[in-house]
Design a protein around this motif. Structure first.
Motif, short mmCIF file in Angstrom:
data_model
loop_
_atom_site.label_atom_id
_atom_site.label_comp_id
_atom_site.label_asym_id
_atom_site.label_seq_id
_atom_site.Cartn_x
_atom_site.Cartn_y
_atom_site.Cartn_z
N ALA A 47 12.45 7.19 5.36
CA ALA A 47 11.40 6.19 5.60
C ALA A 47 10.74 5.76 4.28
CB ALA A 47 10.35 6.75 6.56
N ILE A 48 10.55 6.70 3.36
CA ILE A 48 9.96 6.33 2.07
C ILE A 48 10.95 5.50 1.26
CG2 ILE A 48 9.35 7.28 -0.20
CD1 ILE A 48 7.54 9.24 1.18
N ARG A 49 12.18 5.96 1.17
CA ARG A 49 13.16 5.21 0.37
C ARG A 49 13.45 3.84 0.97
NH1 ARG A 49 14.66 8.18 -3.83
NH2 ARG A 49 14.59 10.45 -3.61
N GLY A 50 13.28 3.73 2.30
CA GLY A 50 13.53 2.45 2.95
C GLY A 50 12.43 1.43 2.69
N THR A 51 11.21 1.90 2.52
CA THR A 51 10.10 0.94 2.47
C THR A 51 9.42 0.84 1.11
OG1 THR A 51 8.67 2.69 3.37
CG2 THR A 51 9.51 1.07 4.93
N ALA A 52 9.63 1.80 0.22
CA ALA A 52 8.94 1.75 -1.07
C ALA A 52 9.89 1.31 -2.18
CB ALA A 52 8.36 3.13 -1.40
N GLY A 53 9.33 0.65 -3.16
CA GLY A 53 10.13 0.19 -4.29
C GLY A 53 9.23 -0.11 -5.48
N PRO A 54 9.78 -0.70 -6.53
CA PRO A 54 8.99 -0.97 -7.74
C PRO A 54 7.76 -1.84 -7.47
CG PRO A 54 11.34 -1.22 -8.19
CD PRO A 54 11.21 -1.02 -6.71
N GLY A 55 7.78 -2.65 -6.42
CA GLY A 55 6.62 -3.49 -6.14
C GLY A 55 5.55 -2.80 -5.31
N THR A 56 5.76 -1.55 -4.95
CA THR A 56 4.84 -0.87 -4.04
C THR A 56 3.74 -0.13 -4.80
OG1 THR A 56 6.75 -0.40 -2.62
CG2 THR A 56 4.74 0.84 -2.15
N THR A 57 2.51 -0.29 -4.36
CA THR A 57 1.45 0.61 -4.82
C THR A 57 1.10 1.50 -3.64
OG1 THR A 57 0.61 -1.00 -6.39
CG2 THR A 57 -0.89 0.79 -5.77
N ALA A 58 1.32 2.79 -3.83
CA ALA A 58 1.16 3.73 -2.72
C ALA A 58 -0.02 4.66 -2.94
CB ALA A 58 2.44 4.56 -2.56
N LEU A 59 -0.82 4.82 -1.89
CA LEU A 59 -1.84 5.86 -1.88
C LEU A 59 -1.21 7.07 -1.20
CD1 LEU A 59 -4.77 6.89 -2.22
CD2 LEU A 59 -5.24 5.96 0.06
N ASN A 60 -1.02 8.13 -1.97
CA ASN A 60 -0.37 9.33 -1.44
C ASN A 60 -1.41 10.43 -1.29
OD1 ASN A 60 1.88 11.05 -0.73
ND2 ASN A 60 1.65 11.99 -2.76
N VAL A 61 -1.70 10.76 -0.03
CA VAL A 61 -2.75 11.74 0.25
C VAL A 61 -2.13 13.14 0.26
CG1 VAL A 61 -4.56 12.44 1.85
CG2 VAL A 61 -3.93 10.01 1.66
N ILE A 62 -2.68 14.02 -0.54
CA ILE A 62 -2.13 15.38 -0.65
C ILE A 62 -3.14 16.37 -0.07
CG2 ILE A 62 -1.24 17.15 -2.23
CD1 ILE A 62 -0.57 14.90 -4.21
N THR A 63 -2.79 16.91 1.10
CA THR A 63 -3.65 17.93 1.71
C THR A 63 -2.87 19.22 1.95
OG1 THR A 63 -3.13 17.03 3.91
CG2 THR A 63 -5.12 16.21 2.87
N GLY A 64 -1.68 19.30 1.36
CA GLY A 64 -0.82 20.48 1.52
C GLY A 64 0.45 20.24 0.71
N PRO A 65 1.44 21.10 0.87
CA PRO A 65 2.62 21.02 -0.01
C PRO A 65 3.49 19.78 0.20
CG PRO A 65 2.85 22.79 1.61
CD PRO A 65 1.46 22.28 1.74
N TYR A 66 3.50 19.19 1.41
CA TYR A 66 4.42 18.07 1.64
C TYR A 66 4.00 16.81 0.89
CZ TYR A 66 6.74 21.06 4.93
OH TYR A 66 7.42 22.11 5.48
N GLY A 67 2.68 16.60 0.77
CA GLY A 67 2.20 15.42 0.07
C GLY A 67 2.77 15.32 -1.34
N GLN A 68 2.90 16.46 -1.99
CA GLN A 68 3.48 16.49 -3.34
C GLN A 68 4.91 15.93 -3.32
OE1 GLN A 68 1.36 17.88 -5.81
NE2 GLN A 68 2.80 16.65 -7.01
N THR A 69 5.68 16.36 -2.34
CA THR A 69 7.08 15.90 -2.20
C THR A 69 7.13 14.39 -1.96
OG1 THR A 69 7.63 18.03 -1.25
CG2 THR A 69 9.20 16.26 -0.88
#
Ligand SMILES: *Cc1c(COP(=O)(O)O)cnc(C)c1O
Length: 366
Positions: A47-69
């Motif tokens: 899902a991430i590789r399908g929708t994100a790319g060089p034009g994307t600005t992403a807010l990535n919320v980290i509340t545990g180990p998966y957010g880092q990934t």
């Protein structure tokens, strides 16, 4: 000689589609649900590789180990990533998401983990969804540890990509997973030149080769054993009632928390506020100088079947996980965990009140 899981007949397209429909009902969604043939990391990454790319600005919320990934995958796709990390003993708030949008109005993608089985916290997705909707960003949610333990409502919350797995509160197999995909998310993928195509990671392949063809011909042989396991666990949830299954998890969390507080011996809930604590699993902080991995090893030596684990990585020093999910969301599992942890603490000379803990647990089982 017949065998329960060998020589299985091929799984038909109709049966595959019916499992998708039942999963969609569980999520109360009208979005397309794709059942992905692998552990939940497959749709999470796809899902991430399908929708994100060089034009994307992403807010990535980290509340545990998966957010880092997720942040690593987003960066790998060329996205600009704004990490919002909150301590594992709490949850992120909608106000923090609002502040992030105010500071970076260009955010067009938000990745969030709903509940964290690994750290025992859960995030207020409904409120966060309101903020994400106001700003029109694409909303990606890891609901692997929340589905079955608390409400997961992608349509009501405006989630565009909602990933679930069966192996936690659903009590099902780990080898299949699912993602619900909004029309908007499909459009973003279709327009993304970097989205995986002709790839095991590709959700677009499933759209083109399965969904758009009316779900009549499967693109490849499904993992039939895992599909049967998923079908069986959904059927069991339908029979028990999703609300009842969720109530068992909420009770297990409340009882474990209350029991640990009454037990004493220096054990405290790792997640400070009960409202931030996940129904799927309860994390406990060990007293200073008492390594969690050692306490867990002692408890498991007494009863290896208990749903206990030490935290992963650096957390092994201070965090105990009571994994009261699926078949373990029962008063008996909670009691067993409290008794074993009490005995392990007492062996180290701590002053514990096991009977008080059991009473408190029983009283808070709703
Ligand atoms: C369990 C879980 C997953 C699945 O990952 P595993 O490492 O295979 O267990 C994904 N996300 C969350 C939040 C989980 O709790």
């Amino acid at each position: 000689m017949t065998h329960p899981f060998l020589d299985l007949a091929p799984l038909s397209a109709a049966r595959f589609a019916s499992v998708e429909d039942r999963v969609a009902r569980l999520l109360d969604t009208r979005q397309d649900v794709v059942i992905t043939q692998g552990e939940a990391l497959l749709p999470l990454e796809g899902a991430i590789r399908g929708t994100a790319g060089p034009g994307t600005t992403a807010l990535n919320v980290i509340t545990g180990p998966y957010g880092q990934t997720f942040g690593d995958w987003l960066r790998d796709c060329g996205a600009t990533v704004i990490d919002l990390a909150v301590p594992f003993h709490t949850a992120v708030t909608a106000a923090q998401i609002r502040e992030a949008f105010a500071a970076h109005p260009e955010i067009g993608f938000v990745s969030l983990v709903h509940a964290e089985a690994a750290t025992g916290n859960t995030n207020p997705v409904a409120e966060i969804g309101e903020v994400v909707k106001e700003h029109g960003a694409l909303f990606y949610l890891d609901a692997v540890a929340s589905v079955g333990a608390e409400p997961v409502l992608p349509d009501a919350w405006g989630v565009d990509l909602c990933v679930i797995g069966a192996q936690k509160a659903m009590g099902g197999p780990a080898g299949v997973s699912a993602v619900s995909v909004s029309e908007r998310a499909w459009a973003v993928m279709a327009a993304n030149p970097g989205a995986p195509r002709r790839s095991y990671l590709s959700l677009l392949d499933w759209k083109q080769r399965w969904i758009d063809g009316g779900r009549t011909v499967l693109p490849h042989a499904p993992a039939q054993l895992e599909m049967l396991g998923l079908e069986a666990c959904v059927a069991r949830i339908e029979a028990e009632g999703l609300d009842t299954v969720m109530a068992r998890h909420a009770s297990a969390a409340a009882a474990t928390r209350a029991g640990a507080l009454a037990l004493g011996g220096g054990l405290t809930p790792y997640v400070r506020e009960a409202r931030d604590a996940a129904p799927v699993a309860t994390t406990l902080r060990t007293p200073p100088g008492v390594p969690a991995s050692e306490l867990v090893a002692r408890a498991l030596a007494a009863d290896p079947a208990l749903p206990l684990a030490a935290g992963g990585g650096a957390l092994a020093g201070e965090m105990i996980r009571v994994n009261h999910y699926g078949a373990e969301a029962t008063p008996g599992a909670v009691r067993g965990a409290l008794v074993a942890l009490g005995a392990a603490l007492a062996e180290r000379g701590a002053d514990v009140d096991v009977l008080g803990a059991l009473r408190a647990a029983e009283n808070s089982w709703k």
